[in-house]
Design a protein around this motif. Structure first.
Motif, PDB file in Angstrom:
ATOM      1  N   GLY A  19       3.281  -2.747  -6.640  1.00  0.00           N
ATOM      2  CA  GLY A  19       2.799  -1.897  -5.556  1.00  0.00           C
ATOM      3  C   GLY A  19       1.913  -2.629  -4.570  1.00  0.00           C
ATOM      4  O   GLY A  19       1.082  -2.024  -3.901  1.00  0.00           O
ATOM      5  N   TYR A  30      -4.195  -1.631  -6.050  1.00  0.00           N
ATOM      6  CA  TYR A  30      -2.762  -1.372  -5.968  1.00  0.00           C
ATOM      7  C   TYR A  30      -2.291  -0.815  -7.289  1.00  0.00           C
ATOM      8  O   TYR A  30      -2.765  -1.191  -8.346  1.00  0.00           O
ATOM      9  N   PRO A  90       1.161  -4.966  -1.139  1.00  0.00           N
ATOM     10  CA  PRO A  90       1.740  -5.173   0.180  1.00  0.00           C
ATOM     11  C   PRO A  90       2.256  -6.616   0.290  1.00  0.00           C
ATOM     12  O   PRO A  90       1.901  -7.464  -0.533  1.00  0.00           O
ATOM     13  N   PRO A  91       3.057  -6.913   1.308  1.00  0.00           N
ATOM     14  CA  PRO A  91       3.587  -8.270   1.469  1.00  0.00           C
ATOM     15  C   PRO A  91       2.496  -9.332   1.643  1.00  0.00           C
ATOM     16  O   PRO A  91       2.663 -10.462   1.226  1.00  0.00           O
ATOM     17  N   HIS A 142      -2.347 -13.024  -5.385  1.00  0.00           N
ATOM     18  CA  HIS A 142      -1.388 -12.264  -4.578  1.00  0.00           C
ATOM     19  C   HIS A 142      -0.241 -13.167  -4.147  1.00  0.00           C
ATOM     20  O   HIS A 142       0.925 -12.767  -4.215  1.00  0.00           O
ATOM     21  N   ARG A 158       3.704 -12.795  -4.871  1.00  0.00           N
ATOM     22  CA  ARG A 158       4.646 -12.726  -3.747  1.00  0.00           C
ATOM     23  C   ARG A 158       5.754 -13.765  -3.903  1.00  0.00           C
ATOM     24  O   ARG A 158       6.931 -13.460  -3.749  1.00  0.00           O
ATOM     25  N   SER A 181       1.233   0.773  -9.657  1.00  0.00           N
ATOM     26  CA  SER A 181       2.681   0.891  -9.797  1.00  0.00           C
ATOM     27  C   SER A 181       3.006   1.930 -10.836  1.00  0.00           C
ATOM     28  O   SER A 181       2.161   2.388 -11.547  1.00  0.00           O
ATOM     29  N   THR A 207       5.546  -8.562  -5.942  1.00  0.00           N
ATOM     30  CA  THR A 207       4.571  -7.721  -5.241  1.00  0.00           C
ATOM     31  C   THR A 207       5.019  -6.264  -5.210  1.00  0.00           C
ATOM     32  O   THR A 207       4.217  -5.364  -5.424  1.00  0.00           O
ATOM     33  N   GLU A 208       6.290  -6.030  -4.977  1.00  0.00           N
ATOM     34  CA  GLU A 208       6.777  -4.651  -4.902  1.00  0.00           C
ATOM     35  C   GLU A 208       6.649  -3.944  -6.246  1.00  0.00           C
ATOM     36  O   GLU A 208       6.236  -2.783  -6.308  1.00  0.00           O
ATOM     37  N   MET A 209       6.968  -4.645  -7.331  1.00  0.00           N
ATOM     38  CA  MET A 209       6.870  -4.035  -8.659  1.00  0.00           C
ATOM     39  C   MET A 209       5.436  -3.567  -8.939  1.00  0.00           C
ATOM     40  O   MET A 209       5.224  -2.512  -9.534  1.00  0.00           O
TER      41      MET A 209
END
Length: 111
Positions: free
Chosen positions: A98, A109, A100-101, A85, A89, A111, A94-96
């Motif tokens: 899905g 998770y 979390p921060p 993770h 990050r 996407s 991480t956003e791509m």
């Protein structure tokens, strides 16, 4: 690395050990051939037992994510370790995926 089908039809690829230059070729081949041959609605990459991942491992996950998107398959990262993770990050991915921060234990998770 093992591949199995869940009762809901999703295909799960269980990855173990390190994702680095010595191992990413097999993962890339498994991801791409599964997407091409099986065309699953959902592809889960279980990272529970991944102990190390370098930039080549990250690149392989991105390749799988992009190929899944092209075939209309939902791409899920399951149980990324704190180390995995943090690698995602640090690289801004991480956003791509899905994610979390911050890492949360035993989470799935998509996407």
């Amino acid at each position: 690395m093992t591949t199995r089908r869940q009762a809901d039809g999703a295909i799960v690829i269980d990855v173990r050990g390190s994702l680095d230059a010595a191992t990413v070729g097999a993962l890339r081949e498994t991801l791409l051939s599964t997407l091409t041959k099986e065309r699953p609605v959902t592809l889960v990459v279980d990272l529970t037992y991944v102990t190390f991942m370098d930039s080549q491992g990250i690149g392989t996950l991105v390749t799988g994510h992009n190929a899944a998107r092209e075939t209309g398959t939902r791409f899920i990262l399951r149980n990324p370790s704190d180390f995995v993770h943090s690698q995602l990050r640090v690289t801004g991915l991480t956003e791509m995926f899905g994610l979390p921060p911050a890492a949360s234990p035993n989470q799935t998770y998509s996407s």
